[in-house]
Design a protein around this motif. Structure first.
Motif, short mmCIF file in Angstrom:
data_model
loop_
_atom_site.label_atom_id
_atom_site.label_comp_id
_atom_site.label_asym_id
_atom_site.label_seq_id
_atom_site.Cartn_x
_atom_site.Cartn_y
_atom_site.Cartn_z
N PHE A 288 -14.77 10.43 35.96
CA PHE A 288 -13.53 10.52 36.72
C PHE A 288 -12.73 9.23 36.59
O PHE A 288 -11.53 9.26 36.28
N ARG A 289 -13.38 8.09 36.78
CA ARG A 289 -12.70 6.81 36.68
C ARG A 289 -12.16 6.58 35.27
O ARG A 289 -11.01 6.13 35.11
N HIS A 290 -12.96 6.93 34.26
CA HIS A 290 -12.54 6.72 32.87
C HIS A 290 -11.33 7.59 32.52
O HIS A 290 -10.34 7.10 31.94
N LEU A 291 -11.38 8.88 32.87
CA LEU A 291 -10.30 9.80 32.50
C LEU A 291 -9.00 9.46 33.22
O LEU A 291 -7.91 9.54 32.63
N ILE A 292 -9.10 9.07 34.51
CA ILE A 292 -7.88 8.74 35.25
C ILE A 292 -7.23 7.48 34.67
O ILE A 292 -6.01 7.42 34.47
N ASN A 293 -8.03 6.48 34.40
CA ASN A 293 -7.48 5.26 33.81
C ASN A 293 -6.87 5.53 32.44
O ASN A 293 -5.81 5.00 32.09
N GLU A 294 -7.55 6.36 31.65
CA GLU A 294 -7.04 6.71 30.31
C GLU A 294 -5.70 7.43 30.41
O GLU A 294 -4.74 7.12 29.69
N GLY A 295 -5.62 8.40 31.35
CA GLY A 295 -4.36 9.12 31.54
C GLY A 295 -3.26 8.23 32.07
O GLY A 295 -2.09 8.37 31.68
N ALA A 296 -3.62 7.29 32.95
CA ALA A 296 -2.61 6.39 33.52
C ALA A 296 -2.00 5.49 32.44
O ALA A 296 -0.79 5.25 32.43
N MET A 297 -2.84 5.01 31.53
CA MET A 297 -2.32 4.16 30.46
C MET A 297 -1.47 4.97 29.48
O MET A 297 -0.43 4.49 29.00
N GLN A 298 -1.87 6.20 29.18
CA GLN A 298 -1.10 7.05 28.27
C GLN A 298 0.27 7.40 28.85
O GLN A 298 1.26 7.49 28.12
N ARG A 299 0.32 7.60 30.18
CA ARG A 299 1.58 8.02 30.82
C ARG A 299 2.32 6.85 31.44
O ARG A 299 3.35 7.05 32.11
N ASP A 300 1.84 5.62 31.22
CA ASP A 300 2.48 4.42 31.78
C ASP A 300 2.64 4.50 33.30
O ASP A 300 3.70 4.19 33.87
N ILE A 301 1.59 4.93 33.98
CA ILE A 301 1.62 5.01 35.45
C ILE A 301 1.34 3.62 36.01
O ILE A 301 0.34 2.99 35.65
N PRO A 302 2.21 3.12 36.87
CA PRO A 302 2.02 1.75 37.38
C PRO A 302 0.85 1.68 38.37
O PRO A 302 0.63 2.58 39.18
N TYR A 303 0.09 0.59 38.26
CA TYR A 303 -0.97 0.29 39.21
C TYR A 303 -0.39 -0.53 40.35
O TYR A 303 0.63 -1.21 40.17
N PRO A 304 -1.01 -0.50 41.55
CA PRO A 304 -2.13 0.35 41.97
C PRO A 304 -1.64 1.74 42.38
O PRO A 304 -0.46 1.92 42.71
N PHE A 305 -2.56 2.70 42.40
CA PHE A 305 -2.26 4.03 42.92
C PHE A 305 -3.54 4.63 43.51
O PHE A 305 -4.64 4.13 43.26
N VAL A 306 -3.37 5.68 44.29
CA VAL A 306 -4.49 6.29 45.02
C VAL A 306 -4.58 7.78 44.67
O VAL A 306 -3.56 8.48 44.65
N VAL A 307 -5.77 8.24 44.36
CA VAL A 307 -6.04 9.65 44.11
C VAL A 307 -6.99 10.16 45.18
O VAL A 307 -8.03 9.55 45.44
N GLN A 308 -6.62 11.27 45.83
CA GLN A 308 -7.45 11.87 46.87
C GLN A 308 -7.83 13.30 46.47
O GLN A 308 -6.98 14.04 45.97
N CYS A 309 -9.09 13.64 46.69
CA CYS A 309 -9.57 14.99 46.38
C CYS A 309 -10.29 15.55 47.60
O CYS A 309 -11.03 14.83 48.27
N MET A 310 -10.03 16.81 47.90
CA MET A 310 -10.73 17.50 48.97
C MET A 310 -11.10 18.90 48.49
O MET A 310 -10.24 19.64 48.01
N ALA A 311 -12.36 19.25 48.61
CA ALA A 311 -12.83 20.57 48.21
C ALA A 311 -13.85 21.05 49.22
O ALA A 311 -14.51 20.25 49.90
#
Length: 543
Positions: A288-311
């Motif tokens: 999860f950490r690897h894929l989110i960081n990879e996607g953030a760099m590909q899409r130039d998403i600025p740090y910091p950011f927060v991801v929340q999941c509820m299931a």
């Protein structure tokens, strides 16, 4: 004038300055001291207090005597009796000064009654004996102030005139702030261990299996994950599992292992299953950490950011279930999973959300796995937790309701119905005007349900009326603990009912007394007549 916090910290100092041996328990432990005070008016204050080590209640405050009630048999032996006597005396002094100073400040600042003040302080002790302290103050159910132990300052949780005034008041107590910093940052890691030593057997004790839960209604299982991506190198992960409002387990953010919050959770599954779950959890979090960081760099998403999941899923009494899964981004709804159609749907339509939706939708195996887990196995597997946690889930506490008034202006009267001390959380509170329920509208305002320090709940319902409008008003409370009954708390006529009851009781007492006197008088009269006849008979025989 001494700050109420000084007295509280003197009490905490007695609690913490103990000697003991490290309990050799793994993971992190949290000590929390909770205080909830409802100021109904300048004369009446309702105080509740609770001490928790993790989810284990160490002791609670008797709201009538302000004495400590020990909730575990091993808490009292952790300190000599003379120390507990000193703590109780300090506690009573603190509560008296706290009540006085808050009332004094409320009158000076024209704060309207009633209001609620909540305080929580404590520390987290990690297995390497480092600790992290915290202290928070709440006002009417909202975050108000927090204490920054690193910088020894009080910070605003809400920026209002009142919060700035209290912040300035507390910040001027330099000695107090230094004492807080010393207690929580320097001594917590050394002194909390005595409770861990005395209470170590309370953590791994399993609960025996019981019969299947004959539950009514629905139960909800929720798995929560919050991940803060500070940069590509540092990620802070938090996780929590909840069955209704009961914490089953949480994630150790350092080791990614599971900490069980209830003693009956671990026995619900074999050890080998928990080992498998922990291993899968660690693999998932790494990916999860690897894929989110990879996607953030590909899409130039600025740090910091927060991801929340509820299931999770909702299990109904007929054993049918309904699943749900949501993803949030920076506190906003982002995506949700449609378990019936096995698709991800947008909660906000942005370029980023469409990219993530497409990314997830292409993982067919993942989507099918989510669908199987929540739609097929939830109804079978959640019942194991319901069975083992039956006693906790079926706990019921009766609500206590009071009705009082506030007068914001000469042409308006606010009727306040305050209901507290109830569990479980669902409750129905309504106003009746001349026996008919008042419908929702601008004159009726009911608060959200708020937690108390003793793991129960409270809320209030306020109805605006015109003074002397000629109607009768009753607050009606319905709760599962009451069964088919309802609490009816009248306003206005309650004094008349009370006076009438007192007069009727007095008249009844007078009547009983009169009947008693009459009976005694008759008995004596009858006895005197018998004695007189007896004497006359004797005299006639003598004659």
């Amino acid at each position: 004038m001494q700050s109420p916090r000084c007295c509280l910290l003197s009490l905490l100092l007695y609690l913490f300055l103990l000697s003991g041996t490290w309990a050799n328990l793994e993971g992190a432990f949290t000590l929390r001291l909770l205080q909830t005070t409802t100021f109904q008016n300048t004369s009446f204050t309702d105080m509740e207090g609770l001490g928790l080590l993790e989810d284990i209640e160490l002791g609670c405050l008797d709201k009538h005597t302000w004495s400590i009630h020990f909730c575990q048999p091993w808490v009292r032996p952790a300190l000599p009796h003379v120390d507990w006597d000193t703590i109780e005396n300090l506690l009573k002094v603190y509560l008296q000064k706290f009540r006085h100073l808050i009332n004094e400040g409320a009158m000076q600042r024209d704060i309207p009654y009633p209001f609620v003040v909540q305080c929580m302080a404590g520390c987290v002790l990690y297995s390497n004996r480092t600790s992290q302290a915290f202290a928070y103050v709440g006002y009417n159910g909202q975050d108000f102030l927090s204490f920054d132990t690193e910088n020894v300052t009080w910070t605003l949780s809400q920026d209002t005139e009142l919060s700035r005034y209290v912040q300035s008041f507390l910040q001027n107590y330099t000695a107090l702030n230094e004492l807080v910093e010393i207690i929580f940052n320097d001594t917590c890691a050394d002194e909390m261990e005595v409770f861990l030593q005395y209470g170590r057997t309370a953590f791994p004790v399993p609960s025996p299996p019981c019969q299947p839960l004959s539950h009514v209604g629905a139960f909800t299982l929720r798995l929560l994950q919050t991940t803060t991506f500070q940069n590509t190198s540092f990620t802070d992960m938090e996780g929590l599992g909840l069955l209704e409002d009961i914490e089953l387990g949480c994630l150790d953010k350092h080791t990614w292992s599971i900490h069980f919050c209830q003693p009956w959770v671990r026995p619900a599954l074999p050890h080998v299953d928990w080992d498998t779950i922990e291993n899968l959890l660690k693999v998932y979090l790494q990916k999860f950490r690897h894929l989110i960081n990879e996607g953030a760099m590909q899409r130039d998403i600025p740090y910091p950011f927060v991801v929340q999941c509820m299931a999770g899923c909702v299990l109904y009494s007929n054993r049918t279930s309904q699943a749900f899964a949501y993803v949030g981004y920076n506190g906003q709804d982002f995506l949700s999973f449609d378990t019936e159609n096995v698709t991800w749907t947008l909660s906000q339509d942005t370029e980023l959300s469409r990219y993530v939706q497409s990314f997830l939708q292409n993982y067919t195996a993942l989507n099918e796995l989510v669908e199987i887990i929540f739609n097929d196995t939830c109804a079978d597997e959640m019942e194991v937790f319901l069975q083992y946690g039956r006693t906790v889930l079926e706990r019921q506490e009766l609500p206590v309701a009071t009705v009082f008034t506030r007068t914001p202006s000469l042409d308006q009267l606010l009727l306040v119905c305050h209901v507290t001390g109830f569990y479980p959380r669902p409750i129905s509170v309504a106003w009746l005007r001349d026996g008919q329920e008042v419908p929702p509208g601008p004159a009726l305002n009911t608060s959200t349900i708020l937690p108390n320090a003793d793991l129960t709940y409270q809320l209030r319902s306020v109805l605006a009326v015109a003074p002397r409008d000629g109607h009768s008003y009753v607050c009606r409370v319905r709760h599962h603990s009451l069964g088919t009954r309802s609490l009816l708390i009248p306003w206005g006529n309650s004094e008349v009912v009370l006076i009438t009851g007192l007069v009727a009781g007095l008249l009844a007492a007078v009547a009983v007394a009169a009947m008693s006197v009459l009976w005694v008088w008759r008995q004596r009269k009858h006895q005197q007549m018998e004695e007189s006849e007896s004497r006359n008979s004797i005299l006639s025989r003598e004659a």
